[in-house]
Design an enzyme around this catalytic site. Structure first.
Site, short mmCIF file in Angstrom:
data_model
loop_
_atom_site.label_atom_id
_atom_site.label_comp_id
_atom_site.label_asym_id
_atom_site.label_seq_id
_atom_site.Cartn_x
_atom_site.Cartn_y
_atom_site.Cartn_z
N GLU A 267 0.72 -1.24 0.14
CA GLU A 267 0.33 -0.02 -0.19
C GLU A 267 0.73 1.69 -0.19
O GLU A 267 0.63 1.90 1.13
CB GLU A 267 -0.67 0.49 0.97
CG GLU A 267 -1.78 -1.25 1.13
CD GLU A 267 -2.80 -0.94 2.31
OE1 GLU A 267 -2.82 -0.58 3.67
OE2 GLU A 267 -4.24 -2.07 2.05
N ASP A 346 -8.24 -9.25 3.46
CA ASP A 346 -8.05 -8.52 4.66
C ASP A 346 -9.31 -8.06 5.69
O ASP A 346 -9.93 -6.76 5.71
CB ASP A 346 -7.50 -6.74 3.82
CG ASP A 346 -7.38 -5.70 4.73
OD1 ASP A 346 -6.79 -6.57 6.22
OD2 ASP A 346 -7.55 -4.62 3.92
N GLU A 374 -12.12 -3.28 11.96
CA GLU A 374 -12.18 -1.63 10.63
C GLU A 374 -13.47 -2.49 10.22
O GLU A 374 -14.45 -1.13 9.41
CB GLU A 374 -11.34 -2.36 10.16
CG GLU A 374 -10.94 -1.67 8.96
CD GLU A 374 -9.75 -1.81 8.18
OE1 GLU A 374 -8.92 -2.45 8.75
OE2 GLU A 374 -9.91 -1.40 7.17
C1 GCV Z 1 -2.42 0.61 8.41
C2 GCV Z 1 -6.46 -2.04 5.17
C3 GCV Z 1 -6.55 -0.69 6.20
C4 GCV Z 1 -4.74 -0.05 6.02
C5 GCV Z 1 -3.79 -0.81 7.19
C6 GCV Z 1 -3.87 -1.99 6.04
C7 GCV Z 1 -2.51 -2.67 6.58
O1 GCV Z 1 -5.45 -2.03 4.39
O2 GCV Z 1 -8.02 -0.85 5.65
O3 GCV Z 1 -5.83 0.57 7.53
O4 GCV Z 1 -3.35 0.21 7.33
O5 GCV Z 1 -5.36 -2.95 5.95
O6 GCV Z 1 -3.07 -3.85 7.00
O7 GCV Z 1 -1.28 -2.41 6.18
#
Ligand code: GCV
Length: 651
Positions: A267, A346, A374
Site C-alpha cells: 500500500e 483483509d 475495521e
Molecule cells: C495500517 C487495511 C487498512 C489500512 C491498514 C492496512 C494494513 O488496508 O485499511 O488502514 O494500514 O490494512 O494492514 O497495513
C-alpha cells in the site's frame, strides 16, 4: 485511622476492577514470599491489591508461617510457565517473575469466579503474543474506534494509563505490544534514531514491569528519510551499516526493546521490491542488524498490487501473499517472523484461512488478527471475534498427517489493537471481550470462546447469572448476526470505501484495490477455482478440490470462491438470491434480538455502562437496517427478481 486517598483516573480498569466477594478462602489472608524480580514484585502487588478489593486484607508473612497462605516461590529463568498448586492448606504459586505474574492474575481471576482452589500448570503456546497499535505520533489512530492514542500526543507519553494497560495485557497472558502504526510517518520515524529516547525508555520500562516487551514499527526507507543516504537498497553496504549502527544505539538505550515490525512493499510503503530485491533479502538485512541484541523482526506479508485496474480479471488479490512468500520458505533468517493476516485479503467478516499458513515449513510465522473492528462494525456494533479466531486456529491445513492445525503451525500471534483513550478503552464496552479473549486464546488456543465470554462477563459485570447468560449469549451470536446483515456468503467488501463503515455495494467495484464482486444482473462473485484465478490451488490437494467444487465448498464461503447465477440452488433449496435477501432481513431481526436482550438487563448493571451499550445498540440497529435495505434494494434493482416472501425490499 489513615485518611483515604482517592486517586482519580479518567478510565475504567475493565476486568481488573475486582469486586467484593462475600466469601474468600482462609489462605487469602496471608502471602508468604518476597520475589526479587520486577515482575515477581508486580505479582505480589497485584495479589495484595486484588485480594483487598475482593474483601480480604492479606498480610505479608515470614517464611515460618504455618497458617494457610499463598506462597510465592520465584525461581530464576526467563520462561513463562506458571504453576499453582496446593500447599499447607493454602496455595503455592511457582514460576519465574513472569510466571508468578501470570499465576497471580490467574488466581485472582479464578477467585473472582468463585473457584477456591484453582490448581493450574500452564505454559503459553507461543513465545510472542502481542498487540499491534496503529497509533500515529500525532495521537490519531489509523482504524481506531476508541478515542486517541494513549501512547502518543505529538510525542510518546508514559502515564499511569500505560501501567494499567500493561497490567491488562499481562492479566490475559499477552507479553508484547508494538506501539506505533505500521504506516510509519511524521515524527514516528524518529522513534528509531533516538529522538524520543527518554520517553521511549519510560514506556519500555513500565511495560517491562508487567513482562510486556516493547516493539516499534520502522520504515524500510529510514536510511534515506533519517540517514541522508540516497538509497535503502538492502544489498548496499552503506545501508546495511546504517541499520547496524542505528540498531546498536537503540537497543543499548532501550533494554526492553524486542524488535521491529515492518510493512514493506505494501500500500505504497517502501520496500525491497523498489530495488529489485526479494522480500527475504529485505527482511534478512534488517534481521541481521538486530540479531546481536536478541532482536526479532516481524515482517508483514500484506504485499499486493493496490493499483489494479478493475478490468484486469487475471490478477486476484487473494493470491498475492502466497505468490510472493511461499517460494521464499526457508530463505529467512531465524529471527524473522512472517506476519500473516488470518485471511488472504483483509480482515473481512468471513474469509477462508490464508493458504500461506500452510506453506511455511522452514520459516517462523505469526498470525495477525484484527480486534480493531475495521470491517466488523467499528466498535459501534457488537461483534465478538473470538469464535472466529478459534475457528481459524483450529483449522486443518491438510498438509501433514499430524500437527496440522493452524495453531500448531504458527510460532507467534498478534492482533491489531482495539484500544484508545476512551474511558472504557474500547469504545463499545462489549468490545473489551475481544481484547481479553484474544489474550487468553493466544496463551492457550484450545480455550473455549463461550467460556472466555462468560468469564469476561463475570469479571466485568459481576456474577449475576442472568447478566452472565445474557452477555455470553449476545457475544456468541454477534458475529453471525453481523455477517448476515452485511456481507454473507464470503462476498465481503461492500462497505463504504475509505472509512469502511456502512454499506456501499459498488463502492470498491471500479476502484484500484482488487476487491471486486463483479456482480451483473445475472451473476455475482469471483471464480477462484482452476477455471478462474486458480487461487484454490494454493491450498493442499484436498482443500483445493473442496473449495473448487461448488457442491463441496462450505456455503458460508460460496461467493468467496465462486461466481454464480442468482438462481443457484442452495443446499436448503432456496435460491442464492433468496438466501441473501433472507440473511439481510433475518440479520436485522437478530440484531434487534441482541439489543432487546441487553435492554432486559436494565437495573442489573451500572447505569452508565448500561446506557453506553444501549446507545451503541441504537446505532447498530440503524446501521443494520441501512445494510439490509441498501444491499437488498441494489440486488433487486440489478436482477428484478422479487423477494419470494413479498417483503418490502427498498427503504
Ligand atoms: C495500517 C487495511 C487498512 C489500512 C491498514 C492496512 C494494513 O488496508 O485499511 O488502514 O494500514 O490494512 O494492514 O497495513
Amino acid at each position: 485511622m489513615q485518611p483515604k486517598v482517592v486517586i482519580f483516573v479518567d478510565y475504567s480498569l475493565l476486568w481488573l476492577d475486582w469486586r467484593k466477594k462475600s466469601e474468600l478462602p482462609e489462605y487469602t489472608k496471608r502471602i508468604v514470599g518476597r520475589p526479587a524480580t520486577r515482575q515477581g514484585k508486580a505479582a505480589l502487588r497485584e495479589l495484595l491489591s486484588g485480594l483487598k478489593a475482593m474483601g480480604s486484607e492479606p498480610e505479608e508473612c515470614g517464611k515460618g508461617e504455618t497458617r494457610p497462605a499463598i506462597h510465592l516461590t520465584e525461581h530464576p529463568g526467563s520462561d513463562e510457565k506458571a504453576t499453582i498448586r496446593r500447599c499447607c492448606d493454602g496455595l503455592e504459586i511457582l514460576g519465574s517473575g513472569r510466571g508468578l505474574l501470570y499465576g497471580a492474575f490467574h488466581l485472582l481471576r479464578r477467585l473472582a469466579l468463585g473457584d477456591s482452589f484453582p490448581e493450574w500448570e500452564s505454559s503459553p503456546a507461543y513465545p510472542i503474543r502481542m498487540l499491534d497499535h496503529w497509533d500515529n505520533a500525532d495521537g490519531s489512530i489509523e482504524r481506531g474506534y476508541a478515542g486517541h492514542s494513549f501512547f502518543f500526543n505529538g510525542k510518546p507519553v508514559c502515564s499511569e494509563r500505560t501501567r494499567d494497560y500493561a497490567r491488562l495485557l499481562a492479566s490475559c497472558g499477552l507479553n508484547g505490544c508494538c506501539i506505533n502504526n505500521v504506516n510509519v510517518h511524521g515524527s514516528a520515524l524518529m522513534l528509531l534514531t533516538g529522538g524520543y529516547q527518554r520517553e521511549l525508555k519510560r514506556i519500555s520500562s513500565t511495560l517491562a514491569e508487567y513482562g510486556v516487551s516493547l516493539w516499534i514499527s520502522v520504515s524500510f526507507s529510514s536510511p534515506i528519510e533519517l540517514g541522508g543516504l540516497q538509497t535503502a537498497d538492502p544489498l548496499d553496504p552503506a545501508v546495511q551499516q546504517w541499520w547496524k549502527d542505528t540498531s546498536a544505539r537503540l537497543f543499548a538505550e532501550i533494554p526492553n526493546l524486542a524488535g521491529f515490525l515492518v510493512k514493506a512493499d505494501s500500500e505504497g510503503r517502501p520496500g525491497p521490491h523498489t530495488y529489485g530485491r526479494t522480500q527475504a533479502e529485505g527482511a534478512n538485512m534488517l534481521a541481521e542488524a538486530i540479531e546481536p541484541f536478541g532482536g526479532k523482526l516481524l515482517w508483514r506479508c500484506f504485499v499486493y498490487n493496490c493499483t489494479q485496474d478493475w478490468r484486469d480479471t487475471k490478477t486476484d488479490r487473494a493470491r498475492a501473499q502466497c505468490d510472493h512468500f511461499a517460494p521464499l520458505d526457508g530463505k529467512f533468517r531465524e529471527n524473522v517472523y512472517l506476519q500473516i493476516k488470518n485471511g488472504p485479503v483483509d480482515f473481512q467478516i468471513r474469509e477462508p484461512v490464508s493458504p500461506l499458513l500452510g506453506h511455511l515449513e522452514h520459516t517462523n510465522s505469526m498470525i495477525e488478527f484484527q480486534i480493531a473492528q475495521e470491517y466488523t462494525g467499528q466498535q459501534r456494533h457488537v461483534c465478538y471475534l473470538v469464535p472466529m479466531f478459534k475457528e481459524i486456529l483450529d483449522f486443518h491445513l491438510e498438509h501433514k498427517p499430524e500437527r496440522d492445525k493452524v495453531s500448531e503451525n504458527i510460532s507467534a500471534a498478534c492482533a491489531v489493537s482495539n484500544t484508545g483513550d476512551d474511558f472504557n478503552w474500547t469504545g463499545h464496552d462489549l468490545a473489551a471481550a475481544n481484547l481479553f479473549g484474544f489474550g487468553l486464546l493466544s496463551w492457550d488456543p484450545t480455550a473455549d470462546p463461550a467460556e472466555i465470554a462468560a468469564e469476561w462477563s463475570v469479571l466485568t459485570f459481576g456474577d449475576d447469572p442472568m447478566v452472565t447468560e445474557t452477555v455470553t449469549g449476545i457475544l456468541m451470536r454477534s458475529r453471525n448476526v453481523y455477517e448476515k446483515y452485511t456481507v454473507p456468503l464470503g462476498i465481503g467488501w461492500m462497505c463504504v470505501p475509505g472509512n469502511h463503515y456502512g454499506p456501499s455495494p459498488e463502492g470498491y467495484e471500479y476502484d484500484r484495490w482488487g476487491t471486486y464482486h463483479r456482480a451483473t444482473h445475472k451473476e455475482i462473485g469471483v471464480e477462484r477455482g482452476p477455471g478462474g484465478t486458480g487461487f484454490t490451488e494454493q491450498y493442499s490437494t484436498g482443500l483445493a478440490a473442496k473449495y473448487a467444487s461448488i457442491e463441496d465448498c462450505p456455503e458460508e464461503l460460496l461467493l468467496f470462491f465462486h461466481r454464480l447465477p442468482y438462481d443457484h440452488p442452495m443446499k436448503d433449496g432456496r435460491t442464492l438470491l433468496q438466501r441473501i435477501y433472507d440473511d439481510h432481513f433475518e440479520g436485522y431481526e437478530e440484531a434487534k434480538g441482541l439489543s432487546d436482550a441487553w435492554d432486559r438487563l436494565g437495573g442489573r448493571l451500572d447505569p452508565a455502562v448500561y446506557d453506553r451499550v444501549r446507545d451503541r445498540f441504537r446505532e447498530q440497529l440503524r446501521c443494520a437496517a441501512e445494510w439490509r435495505d441498501v444491499i437488498n434494494t441494489w440486488l433487486y434493482r440489478l436482477t428484478l427478481i422479487p423477494d419470494e416472501k413479498g417483503r418490502r425490499i427498498y427503504p
